[in-house]
Design an enzyme around this catalytic site. Structure first.
Site, short mmCIF file in Angstrom:
data_model
loop_
_atom_site.label_atom_id
_atom_site.label_comp_id
_atom_site.label_asym_id
_atom_site.label_seq_id
_atom_site.Cartn_x
_atom_site.Cartn_y
_atom_site.Cartn_z
N GLY A 183 -38.72 -3.79 9.15
CA GLY A 183 -38.27 -4.34 10.43
C GLY A 183 -38.25 -5.85 10.45
O GLY A 183 -37.30 -6.46 10.93
N THR A 217 -43.85 -7.06 2.22
CA THR A 217 -44.21 -5.65 2.35
C THR A 217 -45.28 -5.57 3.44
O THR A 217 -45.84 -6.60 3.82
CB THR A 217 -44.80 -5.12 1.03
N CYS A 255 -34.55 -18.41 19.64
CA CYS A 255 -34.51 -19.73 18.99
C CYS A 255 -35.86 -20.38 19.23
O CYS A 255 -36.54 -20.07 20.19
CB CYS A 255 -33.37 -20.58 19.51
N GLY A 266 -43.56 -3.02 11.43
CA GLY A 266 -44.83 -3.53 10.91
C GLY A 266 -45.82 -2.44 10.58
O GLY A 266 -46.90 -2.38 11.17
N GLY A 267 -45.45 -1.54 9.64
CA GLY A 267 -46.36 -0.46 9.26
C GLY A 267 -46.37 0.60 10.36
O GLY A 267 -45.42 1.37 10.49
N GLU A 319 -37.29 -3.68 -2.77
CA GLU A 319 -37.66 -2.74 -1.70
C GLU A 319 -37.74 -1.34 -2.30
O GLU A 319 -36.81 -0.88 -2.96
CB GLU A 319 -36.61 -2.81 -0.58
P1 NAD Z 1 -42.29 -2.60 7.70
O1 NAD Z 1 -43.45 -1.70 7.56
O2 NAD Z 1 -41.21 -2.27 8.67
O3 NAD Z 1 -41.63 -2.85 6.28
C1 NAD Z 1 -42.34 -2.99 5.07
C2 NAD Z 1 -41.41 -2.66 3.93
O4 NAD Z 1 -42.04 -2.85 2.68
C3 NAD Z 1 -40.90 -1.23 3.98
O5 NAD Z 1 -39.50 -1.24 3.96
C4 NAD Z 1 -41.51 -0.61 2.73
O6 NAD Z 1 -40.69 0.41 2.18
C5 NAD Z 1 -41.62 -1.80 1.82
N1 NAD Z 1 -42.63 -1.65 0.76
C6 NAD Z 1 -43.89 -1.16 0.87
N2 NAD Z 1 -44.53 -1.22 -0.29
C7 NAD Z 1 -43.67 -1.77 -1.18
C8 NAD Z 1 -43.78 -2.12 -2.54
N3 NAD Z 1 -44.90 -1.91 -3.23
N4 NAD Z 1 -42.70 -2.69 -3.14
C9 NAD Z 1 -41.55 -2.90 -2.45
N5 NAD Z 1 -41.40 -2.58 -1.16
C10 NAD Z 1 -42.46 -2.04 -0.52
O7 NAD Z 1 -42.92 -4.02 8.07
P2 NAD Z 1 -42.23 -5.35 8.62
O8 NAD Z 1 -42.09 -5.26 10.09
O9 NAD Z 1 -41.04 -5.69 7.81
O10 NAD Z 1 -43.39 -6.40 8.33
C11 NAD Z 1 -43.75 -6.68 6.99
C12 NAD Z 1 -45.02 -7.49 6.91
O11 NAD Z 1 -44.81 -8.80 7.40
C13 NAD Z 1 -46.16 -6.91 7.76
O12 NAD Z 1 -47.37 -7.07 7.08
C14 NAD Z 1 -46.14 -7.74 8.99
O13 NAD Z 1 -47.37 -7.77 9.65
C15 NAD Z 1 -45.77 -9.08 8.40
N6 NAD Z 1 -45.12 -9.93 9.38
C16 NAD Z 1 -44.91 -11.22 9.10
C17 NAD Z 1 -44.29 -12.04 10.02
C18 NAD Z 1 -43.99 -13.45 9.73
O14 NAD Z 1 -43.50 -14.16 10.56
N7 NAD Z 1 -44.26 -13.91 8.56
C19 NAD Z 1 -43.89 -11.57 11.24
C20 NAD Z 1 -44.11 -10.24 11.48
C21 NAD Z 1 -44.68 -9.43 10.55
#
Ligand code: NAD
Length: 551
Positions: free
Chosen positions: A172, A260, A406, A48-49, A192
């Site tokens: 992640g 993202t 789950c 998550g960043g 990605e």
């Molecule tokens: P992360 O930082 O591990 O992954 C983000 C990915 O986006 C990276 O692989 C990066 O290379 C890619 N990326 C960045 N800019 C991009 C662009 N312009 N075009 C294409 N790819 C790009 O983060 P994460 O753990 O996968 O979480 C992603 C987001 O989802 C975060 O904002 C997090 O807070 C949110 N999130 C949502 C949920 C949910 O249930 N919906 C749960 C947890 C996290």
């Protein structure tokens, strides 16, 4: 921060702490930083960043040492990833209390947070990074599976077969999307920007294929949709370029979302037109310009999503505050498509349902298979759970300590926890089991652009609930409790709490589990009853949840 030797949690039954509760916290902290689990373990970044497990390597080592020396009636206090005190409490109190990234509301913005972070005074804990219960992409897989399943139920009669789902971000959490779509029989195109992240998802079975051009990817998408074949393709590209290109070509996916790390404009989102290296340089040299360009790209990205929505796609925000950032960058219609919680998840929250997860401290996958069997015996009528557990066993590769997730609700989690404790007591599993959950849960978070978006009574920004959640879990005897700010959607946008409890097979653990695993989802019931959801009222009545103002 210096690079360390690779961290891996100990397995088996030899303790390096004075009890299983401390041992569990130590192993789970280490597991968060296992290179098979964490996105950037050398920087202590889990997911998550910039979501970190500890503030610095010195702090990490001191947390481990403190846990190893911690008595069974002591509690370690962790302030934004740094161990700051050890207090005498009692055996049923949490062994660790964690507060991460919290700021007084008036100062709760990224600018102030980064200033304090640069001074070494705080860290970004995300949700399960700083609270040591991240279990790799599978942790989010079930939630993502549930979301796409519900979307399929609402829009396409229950299946994504032959449907084209466009998304972005294979980090992640986002890395779970391709597999969650194919588990629902759909076709996923995930954009990605970092090729190595796609390769990681392909290597771990979360994504089927990699493509280097949009043309090549679209051929595969159309073929698979025509045949009704579930398949996922990771396309190397920038979402802020690919999404508008699809609009230009008038290619309209059936469903569109994005994961993202848009919540963190500086560290989580690559602006259009920059290579990874160029982005890295700009981030270091001119962070202000970087943030401006990232937000401008997010506005373009959202505008394309709005266009796709107008042309018939089902579009939703997937909890990364992409809409909020685009709004700040001037896209006034950003909130015209909904967040995934009001669209698909709220009704589960009304039942106290959320992402229940557990980890086998033995390190033996067989222990998880025993827990799977117990759940199938406990809830034989739950076809959805059966489908998930069967698919998970077949398709999920464990990362780090074997774990499972789950979605279970009020009246279910305590049953599962007590049954797991029995497995430990009887020696059917080889070591204790850690039971926790995401902070994204039914009664543990206030996040107006995500979990509490569009609450029936308008109480989206009321943040008393996560505080009460942390307090009640502490009073109930969870093994560690955490209270964070800014997870999921970024600094200023959310407050949330977590709990983790250990099933070590003792009667004392059983009593604690019975309390925590009722009271924790119980918070979800009362939160939604309070907001006026009928479904929650029905559940409260069914399970005799005591709610003073409800007659
Ligand atoms: P992360 O930082 O591990 O992954 C983000 C990915 O986006 C990276 O692989 C990066 O290379 C890619 N990326 C960045 N800019 C991009 C662009 N312009 N075009 C294409 N790819 C790009 O983060 P994460 O753990 O996968 O979480 C992603 C987001 O989802 C975060 O904002 C997090 O807070 C949110 N999130 C949502 C949920 C949910 O249930 N919906 C749960 C947890 C996290």
């Amino acid at each position: 921060m210096s690079q360390r030797t690779q961290i891996r949690a100990p397995r088996g039954t030899v303790l390096s702490c004075k009890g299983w509760q401390q041992e569990a916290a130590m192993r789970m902290l280490m597991n968060n930083l296992d290179p098979d689990v964490a996105e950037r373990p050398d920087d202590l970044v889990v997911y998550g960043g910039s979501g970190r497990a500890a503030r610095s390597w010195e702090a990490y080592e001191m947390i481990v040492r403190s846990l190893q020396q911690l008595e069974n009636d002591e509690t370690l206090l962790v302030q934004s990833g740094k161990p700051v005190g050890i207090m005498r409490t009692h055996v049923d109190a949490p062994r660790v209390l964690i507060a991460n990234s919290n700021l007084v509301p008036h100062w709760a913005n990224w600018e102030e947070f980064r200033r304090l972070e640069a001074l070494g005074l705080t860290m970004y804990g995300q949700m399960t990074a700083g609270s040591w219960i991240y279990i790799g992409s599978q942790g989010i897989l079930q939630g993502t599976f549930e979301t796409f399943a519900e979307a399929a139920r609402q829009h396409y009669g229950g299946s994504l077969k032959g449907k084209f789902v466009l998304t972005a971000g294979l980090g992640g959490m986002g890395g779970a999307q391709p597999l969650a779509v194919t588990m629902n029989d759909g076709v996923c195109l995930a954009v990605e920007v970092d090729e190595s992240h796609i390769q990681r998802r392909v290597a771990t079975g979360y994504c089927d294929e990699i493509a280097y051009t949009l043309d090549e990817a679209l051929v595969r998408v159309h073929e698979a949709c025509d045949k009704g074949q579930p398949i996922s393709i990771g396309l190397v590209g920038n979402a802020a370029e690919i999404y508008p290109e699809l609009v230009r070509r008038n290619i309209i996916p059936d469903m569109v979302t994005d994961q993202t790390s848009a919540h963190d404009a500086l560290n989580g989102y690559i602006p259009a037109g920059l290579s990874l290296e160029e982005a890295e340089d700009l981030r270091k040299q001119d962070p202000e310009t970087y943030i401006r360009r990232a937000k401008e790209s997010m506005a373009v990205h959202v505008r394309a999503m709005l266009d796709l929505q107008k042309r018939g796609a089902v579009v939703f925000d997937y909890g990364n505050n992409l809409r909020g950032q685009a709004l700040e960058a001037g896209e006034t219609h950003a909130l015209d498509f909904p967040g995934f919680v009001p669209a698909y998840i709220r009704s589960l929250f009304c039942r106290g349902k959320g992402p229940f997860r557990w980890v086998a401290l033995s390190g033996d996958p067989e222990d998880i298979y025993r827990t799977d069997e117990v759940l199938l015996e406990l809830f034989p009528e739950d076809e959805h759970l059966k489908r998930w557990l069967t698919l998970a066993r077949k398709k999920v590769q464990f990362q780090g300590l074997p774990a499972r997730i789950c979605w279970l609700g009020y009246g279910e989690r305590d049953k599962a926890g007590l049954a797991f404790n029995e497995l430990v007591a009887k020696g059917i599993v080889k070591a204790p089991i850690v039971i926790g959950r995401d902070h994204l849960d039914s009664g543990s978070v206030a996040s107006p652009y995500r979990e509490t978006e569009g609450m029936k009574d308008g109480s989206d920004a009321i943040a008393d609930w996560p505080l009460l959640n942390a307090l009640v879990n502490t009073a109930s005897g969870a093994t560690w409790v955490s209270l964070h700010h800014g997870g999921g959607v970024g600094i200023g946008y959310s407050l949330h709490a977590g709990q983790v409890s250990v099933a070590d097979g003792t009667a004392e653990a059983a009593a604690r589990l019975a309390r925590v695993l009722s009271n924790d989802p119980g918070m979800g019931i009362i939160r939604h009853v309070d907001a006026g959801y009928e479904e929650a009222v029905t559940h409260a009545q069914k399970y005799h949840v005591k709610i003073p103002m409800q007659g």
